[in-house]
Every structure is written in structure tokens, then in C-alpha cells.
Design an enzyme around this catalytic site. Structure first.
Site, mmCIF file in Angstrom:
data_model
loop_
_atom_site.group_PDB
_atom_site.id
_atom_site.type_symbol
_atom_site.label_atom_id
_atom_site.label_comp_id
_atom_site.label_asym_id
_atom_site.label_seq_id
_atom_site.Cartn_x
_atom_site.Cartn_y
_atom_site.Cartn_z
ATOM 1 N N ILE A 128 0.985 -1.236 -0.037
ATOM 2 C CA ILE A 128 0.105 -0.081 -0.170
ATOM 3 C C ILE A 128 0.641 1.230 0.167
ATOM 4 O O ILE A 128 0.411 2.339 -0.410
ATOM 5 C CB ILE A 128 -1.077 -0.031 1.308
ATOM 6 N N ASP A 129 2.296 0.986 0.506
ATOM 7 C CA ASP A 129 2.911 2.274 0.624
ATOM 8 C C ASP A 129 3.531 2.915 -0.713
ATOM 9 O O ASP A 129 3.989 3.928 -0.798
ATOM 10 C CB ASP A 129 4.162 1.932 1.501
ATOM 11 N N ARG A 164 -12.610 22.426 15.425
ATOM 12 C CA ARG A 164 -11.178 21.765 15.836
ATOM 13 C C ARG A 164 -10.085 21.547 14.873
ATOM 14 O O ARG A 164 -10.356 21.658 13.668
ATOM 15 C CB ARG A 164 -11.609 20.305 16.260
ATOM 16 N N MET A 171 -0.443 5.551 7.220
ATOM 17 C CA MET A 171 0.616 4.709 6.883
ATOM 18 C C MET A 171 1.596 5.197 5.878
ATOM 19 O O MET A 171 1.309 6.187 5.304
ATOM 20 C CB MET A 171 0.201 3.219 6.657
ATOM 21 N N GLY A 172 2.651 4.335 5.545
ATOM 22 C CA GLY A 172 3.663 4.686 4.172
ATOM 23 C C GLY A 172 4.944 4.359 4.516
ATOM 24 O O GLY A 172 5.670 4.649 3.935
ATOM 25 N N GLU A 224 3.193 8.376 8.839
ATOM 26 C CA GLU A 224 3.668 7.748 10.237
ATOM 27 C C GLU A 224 5.086 8.127 10.463
ATOM 28 O O GLU A 224 5.405 8.105 11.516
ATOM 29 C CB GLU A 224 3.487 6.462 10.279
ATOM 30 N N ARG A 269 -7.721 17.069 17.845
ATOM 31 C CA ARG A 269 -8.091 15.707 17.950
ATOM 32 C C ARG A 269 -7.286 14.740 16.828
ATOM 33 O O ARG A 269 -6.887 15.259 15.994
ATOM 34 C CB ARG A 269 -9.564 15.429 17.712
ATOM 35 N N GLN A 277 -6.488 1.031 6.651
ATOM 36 C CA GLN A 277 -5.906 1.309 5.203
ATOM 37 C C GLN A 277 -5.745 0.170 4.370
ATOM 38 O O GLN A 277 -5.340 0.289 3.300
ATOM 39 C CB GLN A 277 -4.714 2.203 5.421
HETATM 40 O O1 F6P Z 1 4.377 -1.856 4.510
HETATM 41 C C1 F6P Z 1 2.901 -1.612 4.775
HETATM 42 C C2 F6P Z 1 2.708 -1.252 6.098
HETATM 43 O O2 F6P Z 1 1.116 -1.406 6.269
HETATM 44 C C3 F6P Z 1 3.193 -0.128 6.382
HETATM 45 O O3 F6P Z 1 2.382 1.205 5.773
HETATM 46 C C4 F6P Z 1 3.134 -0.125 8.090
HETATM 47 O O4 F6P Z 1 4.325 0.920 8.620
HETATM 48 C C5 F6P Z 1 3.404 -1.342 8.243
HETATM 49 O O5 F6P Z 1 3.001 -2.172 7.022
HETATM 50 C C6 F6P Z 1 2.833 -2.099 9.310
HETATM 51 O O6 F6P Z 1 3.680 -3.443 9.378
HETATM 52 P P1 F6P Z 1 2.914 -4.586 10.347
HETATM 53 O O7 F6P Z 1 1.932 -5.196 9.540
HETATM 54 O O8 F6P Z 1 4.138 -5.635 10.463
HETATM 55 O O9 F6P Z 1 2.416 -3.929 11.861
#
Ligand code: F6P
Length: 345
Positions: A128-129, A164, A171-172, A224, A269, A277
Site C-alpha cells: 500500500i506504501d 477543531r 501509513m506509508g 507515520e 483531536r 488502510q
Molecule cells: O508496508 C505496509 C505497512 O502497512 C506500512 O504502511 C506499515 O508501517 C507497516 O506495514 C505495518 O506493518 P505490520 O503489519 O508489521 O504492523
């Protein structure tokens, strides 16, 4: 032509994996080629957790998120005993080729097993990244962006009603693709990405400027792994260590929200979208892209293009050596960030 192809899905799951599996099985059936599904990523090849995939086993899986094969972050190169077991299972199951659908970790192992042990392997990029070098897009990314966009749309109405600031953590991993695309699609007021260390003072200024212009709410999207500029010290060493504990990303939004509230005095917030995601049904774009990747992988096996990864360049399927695809992250395209920036404040 290889008569028995194995397929495994490794690393974090992502929407579209089932579409790849389905496409491979359906395409292989035309040539009477058998496909074996290896369960739980590389671990399945080491443990011999392998089963035939038929047309019946892939019926109805196109719209399903996750992977019917299961996945893991198991590294087959960590112990030499794993290599012996892979060799044995390769012979026992009479495998002639292996398709590895994975991200950086799984594809690095694929590269090594091809380069150092000459296993006939083809890679298919998934994450997804969208951070894999060698392909313009990975499937799963569009679905994740869509989820972020929908969340931002919903947050707008509640943010506006309560005047607010909403900090949305997405993620990423170490790149800002999801944040920038999601932020542009959702109309975020500020997008913070790892590629551009941020200054808290600037973020607060933009929020206050909006307030003075009568827009008493703001949506801040934070990737993140976004981090403050080295000259900013608003995150204490302890808080920093807490965010990056066990190399596990996530948590920046909470700290950022506290600091924004402190400097702007506007109620703030946090929404952490997290694994939402990665879940659920793939978008049409991801279903089509994943299907194209599955067909391309089959054609690469037929052409014996070992040690390469299927790739999307422009709107054309091609391939690149696995060696080129892993090792360096594909950072957020500066042009995309420039577009997001135009809408800041
Ligand atoms: O690489 C995909 C991803 O969802 C990232 O965006 C995220 O930081 C990581 O995997 C989370 O990994 P895990 O499933 O090991 O917690």
C-alpha cells in the site's frame, strides 16, 4: 513451459493480492499449467505448507481483501536449515518456477535465492506504501488512498462543527505517498511527509492564519514516519524513542496534536487510520492493476525471465531486475508534494 508454478504472498497484506492469484491461476489453466499455493509467505515453502490452486479455489476472490494464501514476515535466509528445507520441498513438489508477491522484505529474499542459489523466481510488487523502486505504482496503494480520502471527507464535517484541528495519521512506512495522495484527494490543509521534515511553528502559523480568515478548523495529514526538522526540538528524546520503539512506526500524531493545541490554543483531536488502510475490498484500479500483474508474471515465467520483477511503467507492463527493485526506497515524487503544498493553509 514450466508445468508447475508456485505462488506465495509475503509481508504485510494489501488489497489486490487475491486478484493476482486469481489471474495467475486462470491464465495458467489455459495452458494446462498447474499452480501451487504456498501458505503464509516464505514460511510455507520452508514448512511444506503447499496446496494446489484450482479454478474452484479462486472463484469469488476478486473483490476480497487480504490474501487467501495467508502471509507472514518470515525470512527464509535467516537460518541455513530453512534453505535445506526449501530445496527439499522444491523437489518434493516438483516446482519449476516460483512467483513471489511481496514488498521490500519478501522480494529481497527472492533476489537472494535467485542470485545466490539460482532458483527460478519472478517477483510481483505489492504494498500500500507505493515505495518500491522499479515500478510506477503498486496495487493496494489506490485502495489505501481512497480510504484516507473518505476518512478526511468525514472528518471535515465534524472538524468544522466543533472548530477543531484534526490530525490524521496515515501509513506509508518511510515515504509520504499515501499522505500526499490522500491529502490532495481529501483537501487536507497541511500534509507532513518524511521527505520534508516539518517545522511546528510553520504548521501552527498556517492553522492560525486559517482561523484569522474565518476557517476555524483544519485537517492535518501526517505520515507515520514524518519527523520534525533537525532544528526543531519539540519532540523530547523519550517521546522520540517511544514512537520508534522496536522499529514500529506510529504515534507521531498524538505528540503533534498536543503541540498544536499548545501553540494555537485550538482544540485538537487525533485520528489514526492504522490497519483500516490495508483492509477491505480493492478499488477497480487496484483490481485491474493486480490482474495485469498476475498475467504479466505468468508471461515472465513462460519467457523464463528469472530474477526479474513485473513492473508498471506509464501504463505499460514491463519488468526490471529484482536487484534494481529492492535496496532503495522510491521516495515521494517532488512534483506531487509541490501540488499538495499549493493547498496548505
Ligand atoms: O508496508 C505496509 C505497512 O502497512 C506500512 O504502511 C506499515 O508501517 C507497516 O506495514 C505495518 O506493518 P505490520 O503489519 O508489521 O504492523
Amino acid at each position: 513451459m514450466s508445468k508447475r508454478i508456485g505462488i506465495l504472498t509475503g509481508g504485510g497484506d494489501c488489497p489486490g493480492l487475491n486478484a493476482v492469484i486469481r489471474a495467475l491461476v486462470r491464465r495458467a489453466a489455459i495452458d494446462d499449467v498447474a499452480v501451487l499455493g504456498i501458505r503464509e509467505g516464505w514460511r510455507g515453502l520452508v514448512e511444506g505448507n503447499i496446496e494446489p490452486l484450482t479454478r474452484a479455489s479462486v472463484t469469488g476472490i476478486l473483490p476480497r481483501g487480504g490474501t487467501i494464501l495467508g502471509t507472514s514476515r518470515f525470512n527464509p535466509l535467516e537460518h541455513t536449515a530453512s534453505l535445506d528445507r526449501i530445496r527439499q520441498h522444491w523437489i518434493d513438489y516438483d516446482l519449476q518456477a516460483l512467483i513471489v508477491v511481496g514488498g521490500e522484505g519478501s522480494l529481497s529474499a527472492a533476489r537472494d535465492l535467485w542470485r545466490d542459489h539460482q532458483y527460478p523466481i519472478i517477483g510481483v510488487p505489492k504494498t500500500i506504501d507505493n515505495d518500491l523502486t522499479g515500478t510506477d505504482f503498486t496495487f493496494g496503494f489506490d485502495t489505501a488512498v481512497h480510504i484516507v480520502m473518505e476518512a478526511i471527507d468525514r472528518l471535515h464535517s465534524t472538524a468544522e462543527s466543533h472548530h477543531r484541528v484534526m490530525v490524521v495519521e496515515v501509513m506509508g512506512r518511510h515515504t509520504g505517498w499515501i499522505a500526499a495522495y490522500g491529502g490532495i484527494a481529501g483537501g487536507a490543509d497541511v500534509v507532513l511527509v518524511p521527505e520534508h521534515p516539518f517545522r511546528l511553528s510553520r504548521v501552527c502559523e498556517m492553522i492560525q492564519q486559517r482561523e484569522s480568515q474565518g476557517r476555524a478548523f483544519s485537517i492535518i495529514v501526517v505520515a507515520e514516519d514524518a519527523h520534525p526538522h533537525p532544528e526543531e526540538d519539540f519532540i523530547s528524546a523519550e517521546a522520540h524513542a517511544e514512537i520508534y520503539r522496536h522499529n514500529h512506526l506510529g504515534g507521531i500524531a498524538n505528540i503533534l496534536a498536543l503541540e498544536i493545541e499548545r501553540c494555537t490554543r485550538i482544540e485538537t483531536r487525533v485520528t489514526k487510520l492504522g490497519y483500516v488502510q490495508r483492509g477491505g475490498s480493492p478499488t477497480a484500479f487496484d483490481r485491474v492493476l493486480a490482474t495485469r500483474f498476475g498475467i504479466k508474471a505468468y508471461e515472465m515465467v513462460a519467457a523464463r525471465e528469472w530474477g526479474r520483477m513485473a513492473a508498471l511503467h506509464g501504463n505499460h507492463m514491463s519488468s526490471v531486475p529484482l536487484e534494481e527493485a529492492v535496496g532503495t526506497l522510491k521516495r515521494l515524487d517532488p512534483e506531487i508534494y509541490r501540488i499538495a503544498e499549493i493547498f496548505f493553509g
